[in-house]
Design an enzyme around this catalytic site. Structure first.
Site, PDB file in Angstrom:
ATOM      1  N   LYS A  94       0.808  -1.233   0.000  1.00 27.11           N
ATOM      2  CA  LYS A  94       0.000   0.000   0.000  1.00 27.11           C
ATOM      3  C   LYS A  94       0.840   1.280   0.000  1.00 27.11           C
ATOM      4  O   LYS A  94       0.433   2.277  -0.598  1.00 27.11           O
ATOM      5  CB  LYS A  94      -0.933   0.024   1.213  1.00 27.11           C
ATOM      6  CG  LYS A  94      -2.126  -0.909   1.102  1.00 27.11           C
ATOM      7  CD  LYS A  94      -3.075  -0.681   2.280  1.00 27.11           C
ATOM      8  CE  LYS A  94      -4.244  -1.615   2.226  1.00 27.11           C
ATOM      9  NZ  LYS A  94      -5.269  -1.285   3.230  1.00 27.11           N
ATOM     10  N   ASP A 126     -10.134   3.094   1.674  1.00 26.79           N
ATOM     11  CA  ASP A 126     -10.285   2.635   3.064  1.00 26.79           C
ATOM     12  C   ASP A 126     -11.005   3.683   3.919  1.00 26.79           C
ATOM     13  O   ASP A 126     -11.755   3.341   4.830  1.00 26.79           O
ATOM     14  CB  ASP A 126      -8.918   2.336   3.693  1.00 26.79           C
ATOM     15  CG  ASP A 126      -8.298   1.060   3.153  1.00 26.79           C
ATOM     16  OD1 ASP A 126      -9.060   0.138   2.777  1.00 26.79           O
ATOM     17  OD2 ASP A 126      -7.060   0.977   3.096  1.00 26.79           O
TER      18      ASP A 126
END
Ligand code: ATR
Length: 270
Positions: A65, A101
């Site tokens: 990420k 997210d």
């Protein structure tokens, strides 16, 4: 045929293929969503290869990420602020990095606790990893007046407090003392997850109308949530964050904003 995949190392535990393939079936789309195990040192070259093969995009999971950020041609504001990209959209020959997210975290709370007012009072966030950064950024966006971060490694909490406005640190050993006037408690640590140590926290000082959210979803009802529920606090489980973060990514690649329905929830928790 539209193709997308999750990239991780390891990747076999990822629920993303189950979620996206469920939606491909539900909406009758021509598509396929796979899982690619790519080592960090091969990320740049493998990404290029899969893009050349025609992939529409990817999800990124551990440890990619953060590593993927410099490989993106464009990074949206949320991903930049959080410092992590969990979704890539390929447009022409451009790699666009996004972070969904934050959306997943907020949408889970909004759908599970409708009417919860993020502006009402301070929030206490346990943890200072990637999930904590997404939670903190989201809470600030919704107008949380103050965020307290308690993390075992205090330097990581201090780094977060330096990166965001209205964020203070609290010593891990003194987290119970920060409960008194909060309206939201969020656990973003791995404590309480199956196979991990428990989260030992006394909730005696927690206000009866505070909301408690655990990002851990295996087990779905963590000890933290059980304790909170038993004393009358409203609780939000972690599964919705996983499911909701997938929705904007799916829309980018397949053109449909999918729903989280009971059958999907059942399959993911199986
Ligand atoms: P994620 O991206 O899911 O947030 P992470 O970056 O690995 O995952 O963060 C895990 C969090 O759980 C961290 O805040 C970590 O604390 P440290 O920063 O001190 O490592 C926390 N955590 C993991 N195991 C823990 C434990 N045994 N006690 C307290 N905190 C723990």
């Amino acid at each position: 045929m539209i193709r997308a995949a999750v990239i991780g190392h390891p990747v076999s535990h990822s629920k993303s293929p189950l979620i996206h393939n469920y939606w491909i079936g539900k909406y009758g789309l021509q598509g396929a969503y796979g899982a690619l195990d790519i080592r960090p040192e091969n990320l740049a070259q493998d990404l290029e290869k899969y893009i050349a093969e025609g992939y529409a995009g990817f999800n990124l999971t551990l440890p990619h990420k953060e590593l993927v950020l410099p490989l993106c041609d464009e990074v949206d504001e949320t991903a930049r602020a959080v410092g992590a990209v969990n979704t890539i959209v390929v447009k022409g020959n451009k790699i666009k990095g996004r972070n969904t997210d934050v959306f997943g975290f907020l949408e889970n709370i909004k759908q599970s606790a409708p009417g919860f007012d993020f502006r009402r009072g301070p929030a206490l966030v346990l943890g200072a990893g990637g999930a904590a950064r997404a939670a903190v950024y989201g809470l600030l966006q919704e107008g949380a007046p103050e965020i307290r971060i308690a993390n075992r490694t205090k330097e990581k909490a201090a780094a977060m407090a330096a990166d965001f406005k209205n964020v203070k640190t609290v010593a891990w050993e003194e987290k119970e003392q920060a409960l008194k006037d909060i309206s939201l408690l969020v656990n973003t640590t791995s404590l309480g997850m199956k196979g991990q140590p428990p989260l030992d926290m006394d909730l005696e000082d927690l206000n009866a109308n505070a909301l408690v959210n655990d990002i851990v979803y295996a087990p779905l009802e963590t000890d933290l949530l059980k304790t909170a529920r038993a004393r009358g606090n409203q609780v939000v489980t972690g599964i919705g964050m996983l499911l909701h973060q997938a929705r904007p990514a799916f829309r980018e690649w397949f053109g449909v904003l999918p729903d989280v329905d009971a059958e999907l929830m059942r399959r993911v928790l199986e």
